[in-house]
Design a protein around this motif. Structure first.
Motif, PDB file in Angstrom:
ATOM      1  N   SER A   1      -9.203  -3.033   3.615  1.00  0.00           N
ATOM      2  CA  SER A   1     -10.045  -3.895   2.783  1.00  0.00           C
ATOM      3  C   SER A   1     -10.927  -4.799   3.629  1.00  0.00           C
TER       4      SER A   1
ATOM      5  N   THR B   1      -4.957  -5.809   2.102  1.00  0.00           N
ATOM      6  CA  THR B   1      -4.408  -4.629   2.766  1.00  0.00           C
ATOM      7  C   THR B   1      -5.265  -4.307   3.993  1.00  0.00           C
TER       8      THR B   1
ATOM      9  N   ARG C   1      -9.315   6.353   0.235  1.00  0.00           N
ATOM     10  CA  ARG C   1      -8.502   5.138   0.153  1.00  0.00           C
ATOM     11  C   ARG C   1      -7.826   5.013  -1.215  1.00  0.00           C
TER      12      ARG C   1
ATOM     13  N   VAL D   1      -7.572  -4.823  -2.190  1.00  0.00           N
ATOM     14  CA  VAL D   1      -7.160  -3.472  -1.820  1.00  0.00           C
ATOM     15  C   VAL D   1      -8.323  -2.609  -1.338  1.00  0.00           C
TER      16      VAL D   1
ATOM     17  N   TYR E   1      -1.573   1.618  -6.754  1.00  0.00           N
ATOM     18  CA  TYR E   1      -0.768   0.409  -6.596  1.00  0.00           C
ATOM     19  C   TYR E   1       0.006   0.077  -7.877  1.00  0.00           C
TER      20      TYR E   1
ATOM     21  N   LEU F   1      -5.905  -7.306  -8.633  1.00  0.00           N
ATOM     22  CA  LEU F   1      -6.294  -6.450  -7.520  1.00  0.00           C
ATOM     23  C   LEU F   1      -7.811  -6.496  -7.396  1.00  0.00           C
TER      24      LEU F   1
ATOM     25  N   LEU G   1      -4.248  -9.340  -4.545  1.00  0.00           N
ATOM     26  CA  LEU G   1      -4.254  -8.448  -3.392  1.00  0.00           C
ATOM     27  C   LEU G   1      -5.616  -7.773  -3.329  1.00  0.00           C
TER      28      LEU G   1
ATOM     29  N   ASP H   1     -11.212  -5.104  -5.913  1.00  0.00           N
ATOM     30  CA  ASP H   1     -11.784  -3.883  -5.345  1.00  0.00           C
ATOM     31  C   ASP H   1     -13.107  -3.580  -6.039  1.00  0.00           C
TER      32      ASP H   1
ATOM     33  N   PRO I   1       0.837  -1.203   0.000  1.00  0.00           N
ATOM     34  CA  PRO I   1       0.000   0.000   0.000  1.00  0.00           C
ATOM     35  C   PRO I   1       0.869   1.250   0.000  1.00  0.00           C
TER      36      PRO I   1
END
Length: 453
Positions: free
Chosen positions: A396, A393, A256, A373, A262, A333, A371, A335, A234
């Motif tokens: 999250s 992270t 955020r 995030v 990233y 990633l 990941l 999200d 992060p």
């Protein structure tokens, strides 16, 4: 209309050391296999006008340091049309690429199949498709450049069938050429710009930037690696969330870091893979491409915090399958609050698109690293997650369903949403304890894991 460069002028745009391959020559009657009156004379005039003996030239060259097989169409030779001799040349070029383990770069400018050779010309598309398929199976990249015009079977095989499709601005691109499409058809639909917008091509590239762009793509797609991609850190380390609802609030915070925070420091440079090849793009929900990380290539598919649309899932699946074929590790990633669930998303095949991504990740032989995030909302997030190699992270959460929706399904009042979030155990440290993720990246608190573990 884009400027129409000859085959050799186009080759000169991208390389200085083109070496032409020996071209197979078959014996055929002067007026071709159908005995088409005047066909032989037309070929002779085309040869005199262009200096070429066929509508395509094939050879090897270095493009910004990477050796490749180039296939360049000469539109001035009977409209760059495909006939039996064209098929012979293309087949030999692809066979040479496989024998030498080289990527293939078709520089396409064609009006389609050659009418004077009838169905024998049309069946050359099957030969081309076969050669392209064998090259894919061999794990070699194909990067097409669409010149003006790219229509008919040449677009539907060498162009649209490539792994990456670049296009010159203003080029006419479409299956239907200008003389055969409906009279009332919108000409803007048959352009390179329209194909990029529809997800059928990846990017527009100006002629002066073509060498550098091709060179970057070729370098990235010809460097396999067996090592997994490490998850990025992060931008700022932070402590772990105290409660489930705290995890939700932090993941939903507009402050955020999102995907680009990233990706930008992780990669020295990166290129974009855009579009699902089914008529759709999702630039606001999914970012896909290849980049260089610490001297090696990593493919990436990153959600951006928005609800992911079907085209986004299909583009990510395309990315994962291509990386798997080329032996390139993948970084994803997660999200998203979840998959887009409006009526249009259903009409666009949301379920099938998500299933396709689940399949691509599950079948991948190349290592996939994930990941989380931000928000990890249900199956729309899980489809992008690597089984056994997912990290998170501190900002999250990952949940079977959003806490508000879980409470609604359980018929709980709104004031119980926060308690429901706690019961779901969606904090990063909860996910470590449950064995859902390997560890938390960027936190020194309980549940920390290290990407090298």
């Amino acid at each position: 209309m884009a400027d129409r460069l000859s085959a050799r002028e186009t080759v000169a745009l991208v390389t200085d050391d083109f070496t032409e391959l020996p071209h197979p020559e078959r014996d055929s009657p002067e007026d071709g296999p159908l005995g088409w009156p005047g066909y032989g004379a037309a070929r002779a005039r085309a040869a005199e006008r262009t200096g070429e003996r066929e509508s395509v030239i094939c050879g090897t060259a270095h493009i910004e340091g990477t050796r490749a097989v180039l296939v360049a169409f000469e539109f001035g030779f009977l409209g760059g049309s495909l006939g039996e001799r064209t098929g012979d040349r293309l087949e030999a070029a692809y066979a040479h690429a496989r024998a030498q383990r080289l990527p293939v770069v078709p520089l396409v400018a064609t009006g389609g199949s050659r009418m004077q050779e009838g169905m024998l010309a049309l069946t050359q598309l099957q030969r081309v498709a076969r050669q392209s398929a064998l090259t894919r199976q061999a794990g070699l990249a194909q990067i097409a450049v669409l010149r003006d015009p790219t229509t008919g079977g040449g677009w539907a095989t060498l162009g649209a069938g490539a792994d990456v499709v670049l296009a010159l601005p203003g080029a006419q691109v479409g299956f239907a050429g200008s003389r055969v499409r409906p009279a009332d058809a919108d000409p803007a639909a048959y352009t390179a710009e329209a194909q990029v917008a529809a997800g059928a091509a990846d990017a527009l590239v100006r002629p002066g930037e073509l060498r550098q762009t091709l060179g970057r793509w070729l370098r990235l797609l010809t460097r396999p690696s067996a090592a997994p991609a490490p998850p990025p850190l992060p931008p700022v380390a932070s402590g772990l969330p105290a409660t489930g609802w705290d995890a939700v609030r932090r993941a939903r915070s507009p402050e955020r870091p999102r995907a680009t925070a990233y990706l930008d420091p992780y990669f020295t440079h990166r290129v974009t893979l855009a579009g699902d090849r089914c008529g759709g793009t999702d630039p606001d929900g999914m970012l896909c491409g290849f980049g260089e990380h610490e001297g090696r290539t990593v493919a990436y598919a990153a959600q951006t915090g928005a609800a992911t649309r079907p085209a986004g899932y299909r583009t990510a699946a395309r990315l994962v399958r291509l990386a798997d074929r080329l032996g390139i590790p993948v970084l994803t990633l997660v999200d998203t609050p979840g998959a887009a669930n409006d009526a249009e998303a259903e009409r666009q095949g949301a379920g099938a698109a998500i299933a396709g991504l689940f399949d691509a990740v599950a079948a991948a032989r190349t290592p996939v690293t994930t990941l989380v995030v931000g928000e990890g909302g249900s199956g729309g997030a899980l489809a992008l997650a690597a089984p056994g190699n997912t990290w998170a992270t501190p900002d999250s959460y990952f949940s079977v369903i959003a806490p508000e929706l879980a409470a609604a399904i359980l018929k709980r009042p709104p004031q119980e949403v926060e308690a429901t979030a706690e019961q779901l155990r969606i904090r990063p440290q909860d996910l470590v304890e449950l064995g859902v993720i390997r560890g938390v990246v960027g936190s020194a608190g309980p549940g920390e894991g290290h990407p090298a573990d």
